[in-house]
Design a protein around this motif. Structure first.
Motif, PDB file in Angstrom:
ATOM      1  N   LYS A   1       0.853  -1.171   0.000  1.00  0.00           N
ATOM      2  CA  LYS A   1       0.000   0.000   0.000  1.00  0.00           C
ATOM      3  C   LYS A   1       0.895   1.229   0.000  1.00  0.00           C
ATOM      4  CE  LYS A   1      -3.524   2.125   2.831  1.00  0.00           C
ATOM      5  NZ  LYS A   1      -4.310   2.014   4.042  1.00  0.00           N
ATOM      6  N   TYR A   2       0.702   2.111  -0.973  1.00  0.00           N
ATOM      7  CA  TYR A   2       1.513   3.314  -1.077  1.00  0.00           C
ATOM      8  C   TYR A   2       0.880   4.467  -0.318  1.00  0.00           C
ATOM      9  CZ  TYR A   2       3.916   0.895  -4.875  1.00  0.00           C
ATOM     10  OH  TYR A   2       4.617   0.006  -5.614  1.00  0.00           O
ATOM     11  N   GLY A   3       1.708   5.272   0.344  1.00  0.00           N
ATOM     12  CA  GLY A   3       1.237   6.442   1.067  1.00  0.00           C
ATOM     13  C   GLY A   3       1.049   7.631   0.147  1.00  0.00           C
ATOM     14  N   LEU A   4       0.476   8.709   0.684  1.00  0.00           N
ATOM     15  CA  LEU A   4       0.171   9.899  -0.102  1.00  0.00           C
ATOM     16  C   LEU A   4       1.429  10.532  -0.695  1.00  0.00           C
ATOM     17  CD1 LEU A   4      -1.843  12.015  -1.111  1.00  0.00           C
ATOM     18  CD2 LEU A   4      -1.511  13.226   1.051  1.00  0.00           C
ATOM     19  N   LEU A   5       2.467  10.713   0.107  1.00  0.00           N
ATOM     20  CA  LEU A   5       3.697  11.328  -0.387  1.00  0.00           C
ATOM     21  C   LEU A   5       4.310  10.487  -1.502  1.00  0.00           C
ATOM     22  CD1 LEU A   5       5.686  13.648  -0.113  1.00  0.00           C
ATOM     23  CD2 LEU A   5       6.898  12.309   1.602  1.00  0.00           C
ATOM     24  N   PHE A   6       4.252   9.185  -1.322  1.00  0.00           N
ATOM     25  CA  PHE A   6       4.781   8.280  -2.333  1.00  0.00           C
ATOM     26  C   PHE A   6       3.992   8.416  -3.639  1.00  0.00           C
ATOM     27  CE2 PHE A   6       6.605   4.088  -3.464  1.00  0.00           C
ATOM     28  CZ  PHE A   6       7.881   4.315  -2.998  1.00  0.00           C
ATOM     29  N   LYS A   7       2.686   8.550  -3.529  1.00  0.00           N
ATOM     30  CA  LYS A   7       1.845   8.729  -4.721  1.00  0.00           C
ATOM     31  C   LYS A   7       2.131  10.066  -5.393  1.00  0.00           C
ATOM     32  CE  LYS A   7      -1.887   5.772  -3.124  1.00  0.00           C
ATOM     33  NZ  LYS A   7      -3.255   5.714  -2.604  1.00  0.00           N
ATOM     34  N   LEU A   8       2.432  11.092  -4.588  1.00  0.00           N
ATOM     35  CA  LEU A   8       2.744  12.394  -5.161  1.00  0.00           C
ATOM     36  C   LEU A   8       4.033  12.365  -5.976  1.00  0.00           C
ATOM     37  CD1 LEU A   8       1.754  14.799  -2.236  1.00  0.00           C
ATOM     38  CD2 LEU A   8       0.555  14.442  -4.412  1.00  0.00           C
ATOM     39  N   ILE A   9       4.962  11.521  -5.584  1.00  0.00           N
ATOM     40  CA  ILE A   9       6.201  11.379  -6.345  1.00  0.00           C
ATOM     41  C   ILE A   9       5.905  10.869  -7.750  1.00  0.00           C
ATOM     42  CG2 ILE A   9       8.347  10.050  -6.484  1.00  0.00           C
ATOM     43  CD1 ILE A   9       8.497  10.210  -3.432  1.00  0.00           C
ATOM     44  N   LEU A  10       4.866  10.075  -7.872  1.00  0.00           N
ATOM     45  CA  LEU A  10       4.498   9.533  -9.180  1.00  0.00           C
ATOM     46  C   LEU A  10       3.990  10.603 -10.138  1.00  0.00           C
ATOM     47  CD1 LEU A  10       2.777   6.220  -8.062  1.00  0.00           C
ATOM     48  CD2 LEU A  10       5.083   6.530  -8.963  1.00  0.00           C
ATOM     49  N   ILE A  11       3.756  11.802  -9.631  1.00  0.00           N
ATOM     50  CA  ILE A  11       3.325  12.908 -10.491  1.00  0.00           C
ATOM     51  C   ILE A  11       4.454  13.331 -11.428  1.00  0.00           C
ATOM     52  CG2 ILE A  11       2.675  15.359 -10.440  1.00  0.00           C
ATOM     53  CD1 ILE A  11       0.992  14.755  -8.008  1.00  0.00           C
ATOM     54  N   ILE A  12       5.697  13.085 -11.035  1.00  0.00           N
ATOM     55  CA  ILE A  12       6.838  13.539 -11.839  1.00  0.00           C
ATOM     56  C   ILE A  12       6.771  13.009 -13.272  1.00  0.00           C
ATOM     57  CG2 ILE A  12       9.361  13.450 -12.068  1.00  0.00           C
ATOM     58  CD1 ILE A  12       9.433  13.505  -8.953  1.00  0.00           C
ATOM     59  N   PRO A  13       6.677  11.678 -13.491  1.00  0.00           N
ATOM     60  CA  PRO A  13       6.591  11.232 -14.889  1.00  0.00           C
ATOM     61  C   PRO A  13       5.318  11.724 -15.579  1.00  0.00           C
ATOM     62  CG  PRO A  13       6.692   9.340 -13.395  1.00  0.00           C
ATOM     63  CD  PRO A  13       6.761  10.570 -12.573  1.00  0.00           C
ATOM     64  N   ALA A  14       4.216  11.823 -14.821  1.00  0.00           N
ATOM     65  CA  ALA A  14       2.970  12.313 -15.407  1.00  0.00           C
ATOM     66  C   ALA A  14       3.117  13.774 -15.836  1.00  0.00           C
ATOM     67  CB  ALA A  14       1.828  12.152 -14.418  1.00  0.00           C
ATOM     68  N   ALA A  15       3.806  14.585 -15.036  1.00  0.00           N
ATOM     69  CA  ALA A  15       4.025  15.991 -15.379  1.00  0.00           C
ATOM     70  C   ALA A  15       4.880  16.113 -16.638  1.00  0.00           C
ATOM     71  CB  ALA A  15       4.683  16.722 -14.212  1.00  0.00           C
ATOM     72  N   PHE A  16       5.915  15.289 -16.747  1.00  0.00           N
ATOM     73  CA  PHE A  16       6.726  15.284 -17.974  1.00  0.00           C
ATOM     74  C   PHE A  16       5.870  14.929 -19.192  1.00  0.00           C
ATOM     75  CE2 PHE A  16      10.878  14.323 -15.578  1.00  0.00           C
ATOM     76  CZ  PHE A  16      11.284  15.646 -15.654  1.00  0.00           C
ATOM     77  N   LEU A  17       5.017  13.951 -19.027  1.00  0.00           N
ATOM     78  CA  LEU A  17       4.162  13.500 -20.123  1.00  0.00           C
ATOM     79  C   LEU A  17       3.157  14.586 -20.522  1.00  0.00           C
ATOM     80  CD1 LEU A  17       3.812  11.028 -21.898  1.00  0.00           C
ATOM     81  CD2 LEU A  17       2.128  10.184 -20.288  1.00  0.00           C
ATOM     82  N   VAL A  18       2.522  15.206 -19.534  1.00  0.00           N
ATOM     83  CA  VAL A  18       1.573  16.286 -19.809  1.00  0.00           C
ATOM     84  C   VAL A  18       2.295  17.469 -20.448  1.00  0.00           C
ATOM     85  CG1 VAL A  18       0.074  18.008 -18.703  1.00  0.00           C
ATOM     86  CG2 VAL A  18      -0.092  15.598 -18.065  1.00  0.00           C
ATOM     87  N   GLY A  19       3.477  17.797 -19.944  1.00  0.00           N
ATOM     88  CA  GLY A  19       4.258  18.891 -20.532  1.00  0.00           C
ATOM     89  C   GLY A  19       4.644  18.595 -21.964  1.00  0.00           C
ATOM     90  N   SER A  20       5.018  17.361 -22.232  1.00  0.00           N
ATOM     91  CA  SER A  20       5.364  16.955 -23.587  1.00  0.00           C
ATOM     92  C   SER A  20       4.162  17.081 -24.521  1.00  0.00           C
ATOM     93  CB  SER A  20       5.881  15.518 -23.586  1.00  0.00           C
ATOM     94  OG  SER A  20       6.133  15.078 -24.897  1.00  0.00           O
ATOM     95  N   LEU A  21       3.007  16.638 -24.059  1.00  0.00           N
ATOM     96  CA  LEU A  21       1.789  16.731 -24.864  1.00  0.00           C
ATOM     97  C   LEU A  21       1.408  18.198 -25.107  1.00  0.00           C
ATOM     98  CD1 LEU A  21      -0.531  15.212 -26.225  1.00  0.00           C
ATOM     99  CD2 LEU A  21      -1.744  15.294 -24.048  1.00  0.00           C
ATOM    100  N   TYR A  22       1.526  19.024 -24.067  1.00  0.00           N
ATOM    101  CA  TYR A  22       1.222  20.450 -24.209  1.00  0.00           C
ATOM    102  C   TYR A  22       2.138  21.102 -25.242  1.00  0.00           C
ATOM    103  CZ  TYR A  22       0.918  25.412 -23.222  1.00  0.00           C
ATOM    104  OH  TYR A  22       0.777  26.765 -23.361  1.00  0.00           O
ATOM    105  N   LEU A  23       3.426  20.830 -25.145  1.00  0.00           N
ATOM    106  CA  LEU A  23       4.366  21.424 -26.105  1.00  0.00           C
ATOM    107  C   LEU A  23       4.081  20.949 -27.528  1.00  0.00           C
ATOM    108  CD1 LEU A  23       7.706  21.302 -24.081  1.00  0.00           C
ATOM    109  CD2 LEU A  23       6.359  23.321 -24.698  1.00  0.00           C
ATOM    110  N   TYR A  24       3.723  19.685 -27.658  1.00  0.00           N
ATOM    111  CA  TYR A  24       3.420  19.156 -28.990  1.00  0.00           C
ATOM    112  C   TYR A  24       2.188  19.849 -29.579  1.00  0.00           C
ATOM    113  CZ  TYR A  24       2.210  15.918 -32.711  1.00  0.00           C
ATOM    114  OH  TYR A  24       1.897  15.358 -33.928  1.00  0.00           O
ATOM    115  N   LEU A  25       1.143  20.009 -28.748  1.00  0.00           N
ATOM    116  CA  LEU A  25      -0.090  20.642 -29.223  1.00  0.00           C
ATOM    117  C   LEU A  25       0.089  22.137 -29.501  1.00  0.00           C
ATOM    118  CD1 LEU A  25      -2.731  18.867 -26.963  1.00  0.00           C
ATOM    119  CD2 LEU A  25      -2.249  18.451 -29.394  1.00  0.00           C
ATOM    120  N   SER A  26       1.064  22.786 -28.837  1.00  0.00           N
ATOM    121  CA  SER A  26       1.306  24.197 -29.104  1.00  0.00           C
ATOM    122  C   SER A  26       2.334  24.413 -30.207  1.00  0.00           C
ATOM    123  CB  SER A  26       1.702  24.949 -27.847  1.00  0.00           C
ATOM    124  OG  SER A  26       2.548  24.238 -27.018  1.00  0.00           O
ATOM    125  N   GLY A  27       2.750  23.330 -30.843  1.00  0.00           N
ATOM    126  CA  GLY A  27       3.617  23.463 -32.014  1.00  0.00           C
ATOM    127  C   GLY A  27       5.096  23.297 -31.744  1.00  0.00           C
TER     128      GLY A  27
END
Length: 143
Positions: A1-27
């Motif tokens: 069972k993962y704790g809240l802080l541990f789950k928040l660390i998982l945001i890092i790859p998601a943020a990279f992915l969202v940033g990549s998608l945003y940059l792609y959509l903005s050209g």
């Protein structure tokens, strides 16, 4: 069972992915392609090193990590399993911040800290398995 802080660390790859998608959509294709490997690499690293489960066998403990990776600790290297409130000077396979941790006290080397969901039951079962293994070793004269 993962704790809240541990789950928040998982945001890092998601943020990279969202940033990549945003940059792609903005050209900005080159910026998008620069962030994409960061998302993939950090996601794979987290997947490979985060503990999934802790298994107690007849003669060892296995800490299952992502994919084919795991850490095996033989009972011949373990003194005892105990609950503790400290994790400093240990190898940490903790998945949440909690008041009590399970410490695998080793005969040599650094102790290991883990956070099973039911720590009391884990300590009890692991110590029972360790005692049974020690009894078997004494009976066969293999110690």
């Amino acid at each position: 069972k993962y704790g809240l802080l541990f789950k928040l660390i998982l945001i890092i790859p998601a943020a990279f992915l969202v940033g990549s998608l945003y940059l792609y959509l903005s050209g900005d294709v080159s910026g998008s392609l620069a962030l994409l490997p960061g998302a993939l690499i950090s996601g794979l690293i987290f997947w490979f090193v985060f503990p999934r489960e802790y298994k107690v066998y007849d003669d060892h403990l296995r800490i299952a990590l992502g994919g084919p990776f795991s850490v095996k600790v033989s009972f011949k290297d373990i003194e005892t399993f105990s609950k503790t409130s400290r994790t400093w000077l240990t190898i940490n396979f903790v998945t949440r911040i909690t008041k009590d941790y399970v410490e695998i006290v080793k005969k040599r080397g650094w102790n290991i800290a883990i956070t099973p969901t039911f720590s009391d039951a884990f300590v009890e079962n692991a110590n029972r398995a360790l005692e049974q293994w020690l009894k078997t070793q004494r009976e066969t004269g293999a110690t």
